[in-house]
Scaffold this motif. Structure first.
Motif: not given
Length: 166
Positions: A80-81, A113-130
């Motif tokens: 899941g995302s 991010s400018n602090g007003r932009q959120g993100i949604n990682y697609h399922a199975d996308t590698w990412h680092h902790p925020i």
């Protein structure tokens, strides 16, 4: 004749017949991301009929990270995302790599991010902790929650990748 109602304080008990109060008070909480973030887990649910999993809404408090950032961990959620919605209007760092096999350091991209932009990682996308860049920062997390495991980790050797702000 006008009907008058008096507004009452919002509490979980008073609001329970109508839905969930989204707050961190008296919620199940635990540290994630090597102790850098405190997650208030699954504090509201988006129902999905006929499924054992559900969409959860959580809050997370992220402690600031030091720069330059030595990248030693990437993770992904194959089922899941996962969305992060900032609440504090502060810039934060996002590190991602394409879906699939474990990422090489050269596959990883960084965004601020400018602090007003959120993100949604697609399922199975590698990412680092925020990565909070200034002060402790709070985010709303919207993601899949189920009884089965949905978090794969990949550890990078220290010294392979360092991130600076450009």
């Amino acid at each position: 004749m006008t009907l008058t109602i008096s507004a009452q304080p919002l509490t979980a008990a008073a609001f329970a017949p109508f839905g969930d109060v989204i707050e961190s008070e008296n919620q199940h909480q635990f540290y994630i991301n090597d102790g850098k973030a405190l997650r208030y887990h699954d504090i509201a649910r988006v129902g999905i009929a006929g499924s054992e999993a559900h969409v959860g809404i959580s809050l997370v408090d992220v402690s600031p990270w030091s720069l330059p950032l030595a990248v030693t961990l990437m993770e992904k959620h194959p089922k899941g995302s996962q969305a992060f919605i900032p609440l504090d209007d502060q810039p934060f760092l996002i590190l991602v790599a394409p879906c699939g096999t474990t990422p090489a350091p050269g596959d990883i991209r960084a965004f601020v991010s400018n602090g007003r932009q959120g993100i949604n990682y697609h399922a199975d996308t590698w990412h680092h902790p925020i990565v909070s860049l200034q002060d402790q920062q709070r985010f709303i997390i919207v993601d899949r929650i189920g009884k089965d495991d949905n978090c794969d980790l990949h550890h990078l050797e220290p010294g392979q990748l360092e991130v600076v702000l450009g």
